[in-house]
Each structure stands twice: as structure tokens, then as C-alpha cells.
Design an enzyme around this catalytic site. Structure first.
Site, PDB file in Angstrom:
ATOM      1  N   SER A   1     -13.106  -4.694   1.761  1.00  0.00           N
ATOM      2  CA  SER A   1     -14.136  -4.004   0.952  1.00  0.00           C
ATOM      3  C   SER A   1     -15.542  -4.277   1.492  1.00  0.00           C
ATOM      4  O   SER A   1     -16.454  -4.597   0.722  1.00  0.00           O
ATOM      5  CB  SER A   1     -14.044  -4.418  -0.527  1.00  0.00           C
ATOM      6  OG  SER A   1     -12.763  -4.186  -1.054  1.00  0.00           O
ATOM      7  N   PRO A   2     -15.761  -4.162   2.794  1.00  0.00           N
ATOM      8  CA  PRO A   2     -17.086  -4.488   3.344  1.00  0.00           C
ATOM      9  C   PRO A   2     -18.173  -3.527   2.864  1.00  0.00           C
ATOM     10  O   PRO A   2     -19.353  -3.854   2.943  1.00  0.00           O
ATOM     11  CB  PRO A   2     -16.872  -4.365   4.864  1.00  0.00           C
ATOM     12  CG  PRO A   2     -15.728  -3.416   5.011  1.00  0.00           C
ATOM     13  CD  PRO A   2     -14.824  -3.689   3.844  1.00  0.00           C
ATOM     14  N   LEU A   3     -17.748  -2.368   2.352  1.00  0.00           N
ATOM     15  CA  LEU A   3     -18.722  -1.413   1.804  1.00  0.00           C
ATOM     16  C   LEU A   3     -18.718  -1.451   0.277  1.00  0.00           C
ATOM     17  O   LEU A   3     -19.236  -0.543  -0.366  1.00  0.00           O
ATOM     18  CB  LEU A   3     -18.378   0.009   2.281  1.00  0.00           C
ATOM     19  CG  LEU A   3     -18.471   0.203   3.802  1.00  0.00           C
ATOM     20  CD1 LEU A   3     -17.860   1.538   4.224  1.00  0.00           C
ATOM     21  CD2 LEU A   3     -19.934   0.132   4.239  1.00  0.00           C
ATOM     22  N   ALA A   4     -18.146  -2.516  -0.292  1.00  0.00           N
ATOM     23  CA  ALA A   4     -17.976  -2.613  -1.738  1.00  0.00           C
ATOM     24  C   ALA A   4     -17.350  -1.318  -2.268  1.00  0.00           C
ATOM     25  O   ALA A   4     -17.831  -0.715  -3.236  1.00  0.00           O
ATOM     26  CB  ALA A   4     -19.300  -2.932  -2.432  1.00  0.00           C
TER      27      ALA A   4
ATOM     28  N   TYR B   1       0.837  -1.205   0.000  1.00  0.00           N
ATOM     29  CA  TYR B   1       0.000   0.000   0.000  1.00  0.00           C
ATOM     30  C   TYR B   1       0.874   1.258   0.000  1.00  0.00           C
ATOM     31  O   TYR B   1       1.601   1.526   0.955  1.00  0.00           O
ATOM     32  CB  TYR B   1      -0.935   0.041   1.217  1.00  0.00           C
ATOM     33  CG  TYR B   1      -1.949  -1.083   1.291  1.00  0.00           C
ATOM     34  CD1 TYR B   1      -2.276  -1.855   0.172  1.00  0.00           C
ATOM     35  CD2 TYR B   1      -2.600  -1.377   2.478  1.00  0.00           C
ATOM     36  CE1 TYR B   1      -3.202  -2.880   0.245  1.00  0.00           C
ATOM     37  CE2 TYR B   1      -3.546  -2.402   2.556  1.00  0.00           C
ATOM     38  CZ  TYR B   1      -3.823  -3.155   1.435  1.00  0.00           C
ATOM     39  OH  TYR B   1      -4.743  -4.168   1.511  1.00  0.00           O
TER      40      TYR B   1
ATOM     41  N   GLY C   1     -17.391   1.582  -1.148  1.00  0.00           N
ATOM     42  CA  GLY C   1     -18.213   2.798  -1.032  1.00  0.00           C
ATOM     43  C   GLY C   1     -19.547   2.693  -1.755  1.00  0.00           C
ATOM     44  O   GLY C   1     -20.455   3.489  -1.515  1.00  0.00           O
ATOM     45  N   LEU C   2     -19.707   1.694  -2.611  1.00  0.00           N
ATOM     46  CA  LEU C   2     -20.978   1.525  -3.340  1.00  0.00           C
ATOM     47  C   LEU C   2     -22.150   1.434  -2.366  1.00  0.00           C
ATOM     48  O   LEU C   2     -23.209   2.030  -2.580  1.00  0.00           O
ATOM     49  CB  LEU C   2     -20.934   0.251  -4.189  1.00  0.00           C
ATOM     50  CG  LEU C   2     -22.253  -0.071  -4.903  1.00  0.00           C
ATOM     51  CD1 LEU C   2     -22.250   0.516  -6.313  1.00  0.00           C
ATOM     52  CD2 LEU C   2     -22.546  -1.554  -4.968  1.00  0.00           C
ATOM     53  N   LEU C   3     -21.948   0.697  -1.256  1.00  0.00           N
ATOM     54  CA  LEU C   3     -23.058   0.419  -0.342  1.00  0.00           C
ATOM     55  C   LEU C   3     -23.390   1.597   0.582  1.00  0.00           C
ATOM     56  O   LEU C   3     -24.320   1.511   1.383  1.00  0.00           O
ATOM     57  CB  LEU C   3     -22.766  -0.850   0.479  1.00  0.00           C
ATOM     58  CG  LEU C   3     -22.629  -2.115  -0.384  1.00  0.00           C
ATOM     59  CD1 LEU C   3     -22.084  -3.291   0.425  1.00  0.00           C
ATOM     60  CD2 LEU C   3     -23.966  -2.494  -1.015  1.00  0.00           C
TER      61      LEU C   3
HETATM   62  N1  LIG Z   1      -6.330  -8.324   1.053  1.00  0.00           N
HETATM   63  C1  LIG Z   1      -6.685  -7.712  -0.052  1.00  0.00           C
HETATM   64  O1  LIG Z   1      -6.448  -8.178  -1.177  1.00  0.00           O
HETATM   65  C2  LIG Z   1      -7.425  -6.397   0.086  1.00  0.00           C
HETATM   66  C3  LIG Z   1      -8.070  -5.828  -1.026  1.00  0.00           C
HETATM   67  C4  LIG Z   1      -8.761  -4.639  -0.844  1.00  0.00           C
HETATM   68  C5  LIG Z   1      -8.777  -4.013   0.408  1.00  0.00           C
HETATM   69  N2  LIG Z   1      -8.123  -4.578   1.457  1.00  0.00           N
HETATM   70  C6  LIG Z   1      -8.145  -3.946   2.802  1.00  0.00           C
HETATM   71  O2  LIG Z   1      -9.493  -3.688   3.172  1.00  0.00           O
HETATM   72  C7  LIG Z   1      -9.669  -2.313   3.473  1.00  0.00           C
HETATM   73  C8  LIG Z   1     -11.060  -1.881   3.085  1.00  0.00           C
HETATM   74  O3  LIG Z   1     -11.382  -2.211   1.732  1.00  0.00           O
HETATM   75  P1  LIG Z   1     -11.594  -1.123   0.578  1.00  0.00           P
HETATM   76  O4  LIG Z   1     -10.886   0.119   0.944  1.00  0.00           O
HETATM   77  O5  LIG Z   1     -11.293  -1.797  -0.711  1.00  0.00           O
HETATM   78  O6  LIG Z   1     -13.187  -0.909   0.563  1.00  0.00           O
HETATM   79  P2  LIG Z   1     -14.300  -0.398   1.602  1.00  0.00           P
HETATM   80  O7  LIG Z   1     -13.785  -0.416   2.970  1.00  0.00           O
HETATM   81  O8  LIG Z   1     -15.507  -1.173   1.263  1.00  0.00           O
HETATM   82  O9  LIG Z   1     -14.548   1.095   1.120  1.00  0.00           O
HETATM   83  C9  LIG Z   1     -13.808   2.176   1.618  1.00  0.00           C
HETATM   84  C10 LIG Z   1     -14.365   3.470   1.039  1.00  0.00           C
HETATM   85  O10 LIG Z   1     -15.763   3.586   1.301  1.00  0.00           O
HETATM   86  C11 LIG Z   1     -16.108   4.928   1.626  1.00  0.00           C
HETATM   87  N3  LIG Z   1     -16.628   4.920   3.015  1.00  0.00           N
HETATM   88  C12 LIG Z   1     -16.037   4.391   4.125  1.00  0.00           C
HETATM   89  N4  LIG Z   1     -16.797   4.565   5.219  1.00  0.00           N
HETATM   90  C13 LIG Z   1     -17.907   5.208   4.810  1.00  0.00           C
HETATM   91  C14 LIG Z   1     -19.065   5.675   5.479  1.00  0.00           C
HETATM   92  N5  LIG Z   1     -19.246   5.501   6.794  1.00  0.00           N
HETATM   93  N6  LIG Z   1     -20.014   6.319   4.738  1.00  0.00           N
HETATM   94  C15 LIG Z   1     -19.867   6.502   3.410  1.00  0.00           C
HETATM   95  N7  LIG Z   1     -18.786   6.073   2.722  1.00  0.00           N
HETATM   96  C16 LIG Z   1     -17.817   5.437   3.417  1.00  0.00           C
HETATM   97  C17 LIG Z   1     -14.835   5.730   1.493  1.00  0.00           C
HETATM   98  O11 LIG Z   1     -14.729   6.233   0.155  1.00  0.00           O
HETATM   99  P3  LIG Z   1     -15.343   7.662  -0.355  1.00  0.00           P
HETATM  100  O12 LIG Z   1     -15.572   8.521   0.833  1.00  0.00           O
HETATM  101  O13 LIG Z   1     -14.284   8.184  -1.267  1.00  0.00           O
HETATM  102  O14 LIG Z   1     -16.585   7.277  -1.079  1.00  0.00           O
HETATM  103  C18 LIG Z   1     -13.749   4.690   1.715  1.00  0.00           C
HETATM  104  O15 LIG Z   1     -12.507   5.002   1.135  1.00  0.00           O
HETATM  105  C19 LIG Z   1      -8.522  -1.602   2.737  1.00  0.00           C
HETATM  106  O16 LIG Z   1      -8.202  -0.357   3.308  1.00  0.00           O
HETATM  107  C20 LIG Z   1      -7.408  -2.609   2.900  1.00  0.00           C
HETATM  108  O17 LIG Z   1      -6.817  -2.482   4.190  1.00  0.00           O
HETATM  109  C21 LIG Z   1      -7.466  -5.766   1.307  1.00  0.00           C
END
Ligand SMILES: NC(=O)c1ccc[n+]([C@@H]2O[C@H](COP(=O)([O-])OP(=O)(O)OC[C@H]3O[C@@H](n4cnc5c(N)ncnc54)[C@H](OP(=O)(O)O)[C@@H]3O)[C@@H](O)[C@H]2O)c1
Length: 328
Positions: free
Chosen positions: A198-201, A59, A203-205
Site C-alpha cells: 500500500s505505498p500509495l495508501a 488473492y 490510492g489516497l496519495l
Molecule cells: N502483505 C499484506 O498484508 C498486503 C496487504 C495489502 C497489499 N499487499 C500487496 O501490496 C500491493 C499494493 O498495495 P495496495 O493495492 O493495498 O495499495 P496501493 O498500491 O497503495 O494502491 C493501489 C491503487 O492505487 C491506485 N494507483 C496505483 N498507481 C497509481 C498511479 N500511478 N496514479 C494514481 N493512482 C494509482 C490504483 O487504484 P485506483 O486507480 O482505483 O484509484 C491502485 O489499485 C497489493 O497489490 C498486494 O500485492 C499486501
């Protein structure tokens, strides 16, 4: 905050913090975010009882680890610190060097969870686990984890290590529920952990993005879920999330997280672009969905059929480089 007890040295919070966003160009949050907001997000997460902090050597090419380590400061010792190795050359001496490099960037004496970021397609896990075993022996690594592993490979990794591989970090959310087939039942019955990324997909969710106002950054430009057609198709799922959210005086994002962590073997590690988002995410740990609400969300998730595969790739390319439907 709620915690999971798996006999680890430190507590594992049901909601953690993902830090891919810290200092990574592809998220496009800029220098102000990397220099200040990230620090504030971590400080607030600590206040709210978050203990799981997830990063990776890849990262921001080490920047996320540095930012996280600085932000945690003396609290490094009390959190459940998780990072990952990209297994490009997964031989024991390299694994050992890379763990030391990650620990140095983080400023940590110990990595509570050291995860293999993804399975190496050609090298089996015997070699990497030899390195992991040595790291555990000298105390630099607490628990070993994997990421993006099938159940068969997770088990094989465990055989190769000769002791438990505590966790498998995989994508798990209302849009992608593949983990439910094998990984979740296994984790629950064997006392292991699924870390939902990506529990919020991405940010989609949150329901914030519409077909005519998709997010603008490189990560989501490459994610077919954010194609205008898929944002349209997600409308029904977002509507159900909103309905349940209203019943809890919560947000759709919080309900999406509450749904993910309802499973006893799952913790979620959402990323956050602001302190406010992180606060909302941490608070989701205390939302209890009713059985009806859980099922309604599950049903809406099953109805959501995004465009995927080659058709999605074609549309992504058109959206990116222009073309008949790309300009729509
Ligand atoms: N092991 C792997 O291969 C792998 C792959 C992917 C991710 N990860 C890890 O998982 C973590 C999370 O996954 P991710 O970042 O892909 O996706 P995510 O957590 O589903 O989405 C994060 C994004 O959602 C939005 N968000 C977060 N909280 C919110 C809320 N309360 N209300 C509205 N929007 C919100 C933000 O974007 P905006 O505000 O810009 O909309 C944020 O950057 C990463 O940081 C990383 O540590 C691991």
C-alpha cells in the site's frame, strides 16, 4: 529502474508490481481487467525493468496467481516471483502442499520468495519454518519472507528457520510510517529487505479522491482513510505532494513512491488499475528527491492526523449503512 543487491539469485527492482487487484472481487475492477488489462500491465512492467511481482494464494482465491503466471509466461524464470501462504494450519506438510499448489497455479518451477502472509496469533513459527526449510532444500523455494511481522517475531522466525528470512512485507507509506521505528533500521543494518505494501495508501496519495468523490469499491469502503473527513484532512499532504511533483514534472503518486523507496532497504509494490498507472509507478524509481523535498513531505505527513480507532469504525458503519453523518 533501480535494483537492490542482497545476494539473491535474481535482481530485485526498487519498484515492483502488487497483484492483489488481479481477479479480486473486492477491488471491483471487473472481468475485462482480469482478462486483458492485467496481462497488459505485466507485459509493460517487464519491458520497464520491473522484476518483483507479488501475489498471494488468498488473492482472488488463487486467481491472482493464475493470472500473473499466465501473463508472465516464459518470463517466469527471469523475474523475482513472490507469493504468500496464509498460515491457517501452519504445519510442515501443509506448508509444503500449499507451496506446490501456488507454484502450479503460477506455472512456476520455483518460488523466489515464499512469504508467511501474517503471523499466526497462536502457533509460533517453528512449525511453519520446518516446512519452509524443506521447501528450500528441494529447491522449490528460494528465499523465505514474512509479512506484517514485528521485529521481534521476524527475528524469532529467522532463528526458527536457521538462516535468513530475507524480507518483511508491511504497510509503509506517507500516512503509515510505523515501519520506521524498528523494521527499517534493522533491515538496513542486517542486510534484509522491507517490502512496502500500500505505498500509495491504496490510492489516497494520488490526490485523485476528494471528500465529495471518494472511490467506490469494497477495499476502500472498509478503509477509514477514505472517510470524507479524512480525505478533507489529507488535503494539506496532497498539496505538498503536488508541489514537489510540479518541481519534478511528475505526479503526486510518483512522488509518494519516490519518498517510500528513498530508504535503501525498501522496495515498493504498488498495485495498478491501468497500464498508464504502472508506467508512472515504474518511472518513480528514477526520481531523486532533494533533502528539502524529503523533509517537507515528512513534515506534511506528520501534520496529517486522520480519524482512527473506534471513532473511525463508527463513521465507516454510518457511511455504509446510513445514519445522521453517513449521508453527508
Ligand atoms: N502483505 C499484506 O498484508 C498486503 C496487504 C495489502 C497489499 N499487499 C500487496 O501490496 C500491493 C499494493 O498495495 P495496495 O493495492 O493495498 O495499495 P496501493 O498500491 O497503495 O494502491 C493501489 C491503487 O492505487 C491506485 N494507483 C496505483 N498507481 C497509481 C498511479 N500511478 N496514479 C494514481 N493512482 C494509482 C490504483 O487504484 P485506483 O486507480 O482505483 O484509484 C491502485 O489499485 C497489493 O497489490 C498486494 O500485492 C499486501
Amino acid at each position: 529502474m533501480r535494483y537492490l543487491d542482497l545476494g539473491t539469485a535474481k535482481k530485485i527492482s526498487k519498484i515492483g508490481l502488487g497483484t492483489w487487484q488481479f481477479g479480486s472481487r473486492e477491488w471491483g475492477y471487473g472481468e475485462g481487467y482480469a482478462a486483458q488489462e492485467a496481462q497488459a500491465i505485466v507485459s509493460r512492467a517487464l519491458e520497464l525493468g520491473v522484476t518483483v511481482f507479488d501475489t498471494a494464494e488468498i488473492y482472488g482465491f488463487g486467481r491472482s496467481e493464475r493470472i500473473l503466471g499466465r501473463a508472465l509466461g516464459e518470463k517466469l524464470e527471469s523475474v523475482f516471483l513472490a507469493t504468500k501462504i496464509l498460515p491457517v494450519l501452519p504445519v510442515a506438510p501443509v506448508v509444503e502442499q500449499r507451496a506446490v499448489a501456488s507454484a502450479n497455479r503460477l506455472g512456476a518451477r520455483r518460488l523466489d520468495l515464499y512469504q508467511v502472509h501474517q503471523p499466526n496469533p497462536v502457533v509460533r513459527d517453528g512449525t511453519i519454518m520446518r516446512g519452509m526449510r524443506a521447501l528450500q532444500r528441494v529447491g522449490l523455494v528460494g528465499e523465505v519472507g514474512v509479512s506484517n511481522y514485528s521485529l521481534a517475531r521476524w527475528r524469532a522466525a529467522e532463528d526458527a528457520l536457521g538462516s535468513r528470512v530475507l524480507s518483511n512485507q508491511v504497510r509503509y507509506n506517507l500516512v503509515d510510517r510505523a515501519a520506521e521505528r524498528e523494521l527499517l533500521p534493522h533491515a538496513e543494518s542486517a542486510g534484509r529487505l522491507v517490502i512496502a505494501y500500500s505505498p500509495l495508501a491504496q490510492g489516497l496519495l494520488s490526490g485523485r479522491y476528494q471528500a465529495d468523490s471518494p472511490p467506490a469499491n469494497r477495499v476502500r469502503a472498509a478503509n477509514p482513510l477514505f472517510l470524507p473527513e479524512n480525505l478533507r484532512r489529507a488535503g494539506d499532504l496532497i498539496a505538498v505532494l503536488r508541489e514537489v511533483a510540479d518541481a519534478h514534472s511528475a505526479t503526486p503518486a510518483q512522488i509518494a513512491l519516490a519518498w517510500v523507496i528513498r530508504h535503501p532497504a525498501v522496495v515498493a509494490i504498488p498495485g495498478a488499475s491501468s497500464v498508464q498507472q504502472m508506467e508512472g509507478n515504474a518511472a518513480a524509481a528514477d526520481i531523486t528527491l532533494t533533502e528539502d523535498q524529503y523533509r517537507a513531505l515528512e513534515a506534511a505527513s506528520a501534520r496529517f492526523r486522520p480519524v482512527t480507532g473506534p471513532a473511525a469504525v463508527l463513521r465507516l458503519a454510518r457511511t455504509r449503512f446510513g445514519g445522521p453523518s453517513g449521508r453527508r
